[in-house]
Scaffold this active site. Structure first.
Site, short mmCIF file in Angstrom:
data_model
loop_
_atom_site.label_atom_id
_atom_site.label_comp_id
_atom_site.label_asym_id
_atom_site.label_seq_id
_atom_site.Cartn_x
_atom_site.Cartn_y
_atom_site.Cartn_z
N GLU A 62 -16.37 38.97 80.24
CA GLU A 62 -16.09 38.82 78.84
C GLU A 62 -17.13 38.68 77.90
OE1 GLU A 62 -15.26 37.22 81.69
OE2 GLU A 62 -13.12 36.26 81.38
N SER A 85 -8.66 35.39 84.66
CA SER A 85 -8.52 34.22 83.90
C SER A 85 -9.99 33.65 83.44
CB SER A 85 -8.08 33.01 84.70
OG SER A 85 -7.65 31.98 84.00
N CYS A 134 -13.30 31.70 82.52
CA CYS A 134 -13.92 30.61 83.05
C CYS A 134 -14.35 29.66 81.63
CB CYS A 134 -15.28 30.68 83.80
SG CYS A 134 -16.60 31.20 82.62
#
Lengths: 147, 147
Positions: B52, B77, B79
């Site tokens: 990301e 998912s 962090c």
């Protein structure tokens, strides 16, 4: 002043000389600086190189056990991204130069068990307040605020 | 499948081919991909280039108004660090490939008003589960966990 906050301030000043946003940080493990960094938004066109992120990046890949014995020094209260990095790596203590120019996620850090210490240093405050007054649009960009 | 999740998966696969951790991400604004990225811990010795973060960095400097109309797609998912970056920039929506291999800060994102959607995609799951089984120490390093 604490030698590590002094090193973080020296990083912020180096950033300012480069034409950047004056925020600096150092990662310290057992009294040794593992990484030094400063905000590089302007210098590198970076969206992620805040001072704290730059210090973590410059420290390189480290085992979890090292982060968990480290202290992150930063001249300004850490934003959500930098606070998230502190939580990711389980850094147990953060020393902050000032939180008057910008208040980051100190409450979140404390709620997750991080020891947060704010020294309210006048040099840190003067650097940020002068920069923000002269460059409000750059500052807003750095903290994701609309102009 | 959604074309943007497909693009995030293509990034994860590119990372795997480079010998890296297979997590990919794209930042999308009004149906246009502004930045593509993948985890570069191994490739660049990076502590901060999660998928990301790499997508945000590759998108470059953007005004707050663009982030606030964007969607971040990620194969895994996010962090605490990547979730913090989402909060910093006020990205209002995150689409997650899966959260079975790792559950990040989805609750924090939701509590701050971010729309979080988890698709539980089998390709994303298989990539991560194969990687973690073969490289547990690298994976632990990436999420700041002790070996």
């Amino acid at each position: 002043m604490d030698e590590f906050m002094q090193a973080a301030i020296a990083e912020a000043q180096a950033g300012l000389i480069e034409g950047g946003i004056p925020i600096g940080s150092v990662l310290v493990h057992r009294g040794v600086i593992l990484g030094r960094g400063h905000n590089r938004r302007i210098q590198q066109g970076s969206a992620i190189r805040h001072g704290e992120m730059d210090a973590l990046e410059n420290a390189g890949r480290l085992p979890a056990s090292v982060y968990r014995e480290s202290v992150l020094y930063t001249t300004l209260s850490p934003c959500a991204m930098c606070s998230g990095a502190i939580l990711l790596y389980g850094i147990p203590r953060v020393v902050i130069g000032e939180n008057q120019s910008f208040l980051g996620e100190e409450d979140l850090l404390r709620a997750r068990g991080v020891q947060v210490e704010v020294v309210q240093d006048s040099t840190c405050m003067a650097m940020m307040q002068t920069f923000i007054a002269s460059n409000p649009e750059l500052w807003n960009e750095d903290i994701g605020e609309s102009d």
